[in-house]
Design a protein around this motif. Structure first.
Motif, PDB file in Angstrom:
ATOM      1  N   ALA A   1       6.783  63.604  76.587  1.00 48.37           N
ATOM      2  CA  ALA A   1       5.473  63.191  76.093  1.00 48.37           C
ATOM      3  C   ALA A   1       4.362  64.015  76.737  1.00 48.37           C
ATOM      4  N   GLU A   2       4.517  64.302  78.008  1.00 50.31           N
ATOM      5  CA  GLU A   2       3.513  65.125  78.692  1.00 50.31           C
ATOM      6  C   GLU A   2       3.449  66.527  78.097  1.00 50.31           C
ATOM      7  N   GLU A   3       4.609  67.068  77.742  1.00 49.71           N
ATOM      8  CA  GLU A   3       4.638  68.412  77.156  1.00 49.71           C
ATOM      9  C   GLU A   3       3.991  68.414  75.769  1.00 49.71           C
ATOM     10  N   VAL A   4       4.259  67.387  74.986  1.00 48.04           N
ATOM     11  CA  VAL A   4       3.630  67.281  73.665  1.00 48.04           C
ATOM     12  C   VAL A   4       2.114  67.186  73.809  1.00 48.04           C
ATOM     13  N   LYS A   5       1.652  66.428  74.778  1.00 50.58           N
ATOM     14  CA  LYS A   5       0.202  66.306  74.972  1.00 50.58           C
ATOM     15  C   LYS A   5      -0.398  67.617  75.495  1.00 50.58           C
TER      16      LYS A   5
ATOM     17  N   ASN B   1      -3.619  69.782  73.555  1.00 50.68           N
ATOM     18  CA  ASN B   1      -4.837  69.740  74.382  1.00 50.68           C
ATOM     19  C   ASN B   1      -5.116  68.350  74.940  1.00 50.68           C
ATOM     20  N   GLY B   2      -4.057  67.676  75.321  1.00 52.47           N
ATOM     21  CA  GLY B   2      -4.188  66.375  75.967  1.00 52.47           C
ATOM     22  C   GLY B   2      -4.354  65.203  75.030  1.00 52.47           C
ATOM     23  N   GLN B   3      -4.432  65.451  73.732  1.00 51.97           N
ATOM     24  CA  GLN B   3      -4.714  64.376  72.783  1.00 51.97           C
ATOM     25  C   GLN B   3      -3.465  63.618  72.347  1.00 51.97           C
ATOM     26  N   GLY B   4      -2.365  64.325  72.216  1.00 46.90           N
ATOM     27  CA  GLY B   4      -1.190  63.717  71.612  1.00 46.90           C
ATOM     28  C   GLY B   4      -1.200  63.930  70.115  1.00 46.90           C
ATOM     29  N   VAL B   5      -0.146  63.485  69.446  1.00 52.95           N
ATOM     30  CA  VAL B   5      -0.011  63.700  68.006  1.00 52.95           C
ATOM     31  C   VAL B   5      -0.437  62.451  67.237  1.00 52.95           C
ATOM     32  N   LYS B   6      -0.935  62.679  66.041  1.00 55.99           N
ATOM     33  CA  LYS B   6      -1.293  61.552  65.169  1.00 55.99           C
ATOM     34  C   LYS B   6      -0.042  60.808  64.718  1.00 55.99           C
ATOM     35  N   PHE B   7       1.024  61.587  64.433  1.00 54.47           N
ATOM     36  CA  PHE B   7       2.267  60.993  63.942  1.00 54.47           C
ATOM     37  C   PHE B   7       3.467  61.567  64.687  1.00 54.47           C
ATOM     38  N   ALA B   8       4.441  60.700  64.917  1.00 52.01           N
ATOM     39  CA  ALA B   8       5.727  61.131  65.472  1.00 52.01           C
ATOM     40  C   ALA B   8       6.828  60.592  64.566  1.00 52.01           C
ATOM     41  N   VAL B   9       7.807  61.431  64.272  1.00 53.31           N
ATOM     42  CA  VAL B   9       8.971  61.024  63.474  1.00 53.31           C
ATOM     43  C   VAL B   9      10.200  61.174  64.352  1.00 53.31           C
TER      44      VAL B   9
ATOM     45  N   ALA C   1       8.433  59.271  72.125  1.00 53.76           N
ATOM     46  CA  ALA C   1       7.571  59.560  70.984  1.00 53.76           C
ATOM     47  C   ALA C   1       6.314  58.692  71.005  1.00 53.76           C
ATOM     48  N   ILE C   2       6.460  57.442  71.392  1.00 51.01           N
ATOM     49  CA  ILE C   2       5.301  56.551  71.481  1.00 51.01           C
ATOM     50  C   ILE C   2       4.303  57.084  72.501  1.00 51.01           C
ATOM     51  N   TYR C   3       4.805  57.495  73.661  1.00 54.96           N
ATOM     52  CA  TYR C   3       3.920  58.011  74.706  1.00 54.96           C
ATOM     53  C   TYR C   3       3.279  59.343  74.317  1.00 54.96           C
ATOM     54  N   SER C   4       3.852  60.031  73.348  1.00 54.62           N
ATOM     55  CA  SER C   4       3.280  61.316  72.933  1.00 54.62           C
ATOM     56  C   SER C   4       2.213  61.170  71.859  1.00 54.62           C
ATOM     57  N   CYS C   5       2.018  59.963  71.345  1.00 53.81           N
ATOM     58  CA  CYS C   5       1.054  59.751  70.261  1.00 53.81           C
ATOM     59  C   CYS C   5      -0.377  59.652  70.797  1.00 53.81           C
ATOM     60  N   ALA C   6      -1.294  60.143  69.995  1.00 50.74           N
ATOM     61  CA  ALA C   6      -2.706  59.973  70.312  1.00 50.74           C
ATOM     62  C   ALA C   6      -3.121  58.525  70.076  1.00 50.74           C
ATOM     63  N   ASN C   7      -4.258  58.136  70.608  1.00 55.06           N
ATOM     64  CA  ASN C   7      -4.767  56.794  70.368  1.00 55.06           C
ATOM     65  C   ASN C   7      -4.857  56.543  68.851  1.00 55.06           C
ATOM     66  N   GLY C   8      -4.334  55.391  68.425  1.00 51.59           N
ATOM     67  CA  GLY C   8      -4.348  55.069  67.012  1.00 51.59           C
ATOM     68  C   GLY C   8      -3.253  55.742  66.225  1.00 51.59           C
ATOM     69  N   GLY C   9      -2.304  56.380  66.915  1.00 48.03           N
ATOM     70  CA  GLY C   9      -1.237  57.109  66.243  1.00 48.03           C
ATOM     71  C   GLY C   9      -0.109  56.197  65.801  1.00 48.03           C
TER      72      GLY C   9
END
Length: 387
Positions: A264-268, A272-280, A292-300
């Motif tokens: 998750a840290e690598e994905v963020k 640029n520290g935001q995370g992804v909108k969606f994870a599959v 995957a949950i930890y890699s999501c942006a707020n509201g993802g």
């Protein structure tokens, strides 16, 4: 009518090629299809090992493509000579079906097992019933199925390319395009790039996502994912070596450790520290879902279109970040619209199905399963007849 089929008799069995009898006259709502190609899905292996969702002995296979040989008296949608891809059936009469929500059919699961009156479509030499997976049984020369299992395809689409659209590819791409519906500025991460994950990557490319992160343990898969649309790739095993993270498990669970959510840290970092909108998530582990949950942006949103191992997920963290975990079957697709759409994109060169396929003769079915399970083949396709 006699036909050749690959049959399993008990969970964990090897396939046994047998000559079985299939009804050669469809009932009023049935279609008889000669199978030219049938691709293999991980669900086939799951059912093979567990015997779930099928009556044994049984013919597995649920991603078939072929030509209609006969149609029942009340079938107006198909006629002999039509090219079709096979998929899951629906009743057409329940509330969900009346709304066009065929994947939510109230009677669909029961139709997996055969006819409403319980009479078999297929029998062995001794006259005993032989089951078929998801109302099909595509590992055979012929399939007798409910008409709703068939979707007509263009004559110029190869059977081998059409077959995986009936399940795996529509699941992956549909999860992105029909269920999550990202827009071009969204970032998406795909955890596990087997056939469903690769299809999710291709779906994200069709959607125009600006950042598409593919994650897997195998370099060859990641290289192909980048060629198919991924803008970034992460080898979860190499992450341990290069970044010094402590990853103590192997296989799918190497994506994450219970103590440190390094992936998750690598994905963020990539976003640029935001995370992804969606994870599959297509890897079968709740720990991967947690990563995957930890890699999501707020509201993802994290969507899991596959079965996973049991385990807890971080609900309190999800609440504080306003995150959602969801699931969908078969890509939330209207098969009559979505299958033709994917195949039209294939013909236009925008959906390169062929890049994912490995071809096997029907007699080599055991080798095809072994190659899939060991990662040597992303989507094996059995060739049962020449086009």
């Amino acid at each position: 009518m006699k036909m050749k089929a690959a049959v399993i008799h008990k969970p964990g069995d090897r396939f046994i090629f047998e000559t079985v009898e299939i009804d050669d006259e469809p009932r009023e709502d049935e279609v008889l299809v000669r199978i030219y190609a049938c691709s293999i899905c991980h669900t086939d292996e799951l059912v093979r090992q567990t015997g779930a969702t099928v009556k044994l002995p049984a013919i597995l296979g649920h991603e078939g493509a072929g030509v209609v040989e006969k149609a029942g008296s009340q079938v107006t949608e198909f006629e002999p000579g039509d090219k079709v891809v096979l998929t899951v059936p629906h009743c057409g009469t329940c509330e969900a079906c009346r709304k066009g929500q065929y994947l939510s059919c109230e009677n669909g699961f029961n139709m997996y097992f055969g006819r409403k009156d319980g009479t078999p479509r297929i029998r062995d030499k001794a006259g005993r019933a032989v089951g078929h997976l998801m109302g099909q049984g595509g590992f055979a020369e012929l399939v007798l199925c409910h008409k709703s299992s068939c979707v007509k395809i263009d004559k110029d689409v190869p059977f081998a390319a059409a077959a995986p659209v009936g399940c795996g590819f529509s699941t992956g791409s549909g999860t992105v395009l029909n269920f999550l519906k990202p827009v071009c500025e969204d970032a998406i991460a795909v955890y596990g790039v087997g056939s469903v994950g690769m299809a999710a990557v291709m779906g994200a490319k069709l959607a125009g996502c600006k950042t598409i992160i593919a994650i897997d343990c195998y370099d060859k898969k990641l290289e192909l994912a980048r060629e198919l649309g991924a803008t970034h790739t992460i080898n979860s095993m190499r992450l341990e070596e290069e970044k010094g993270y402590s990853v103590e498990v192997s296989g799918p669970e190497a994506f994450i450790t219970p103590r440190k959510y390094s992936l998750a840290e690598e994905v963020k970092r990539i976003t640029n520290g935001q995370g992804v909108k969606f994870a599959v998530v297509t890897a079968p582990s709740h720990k991967v879902v947690t990563a995957a949950i930890y890699s999501c942006a707020n509201g993802g949103e994290c969507c899991v279109p596959a079965s996973i191992s049991p385990g807890e997920i971080p609900y309190q963290y999800m609440q504080t970040k306003n995150l959602r975990v969801s699931s969908c079957g078969m890509g939330f697709a209207d098969k009559y619209k979505f299958f033709p759409y994917l195949l039209s994109e294939y013909k236009n060169g925008n959906y390169p199905i062929d890049r994912l396929l490995s071809y096997y003769q029907f007699d080599d079915i055991e080798q095809a399963f072994e190659d899939m399970e060991k990662g040597r083949a992303i989507k094996p396709v059995l060739l049962l007849a020449e086009e």
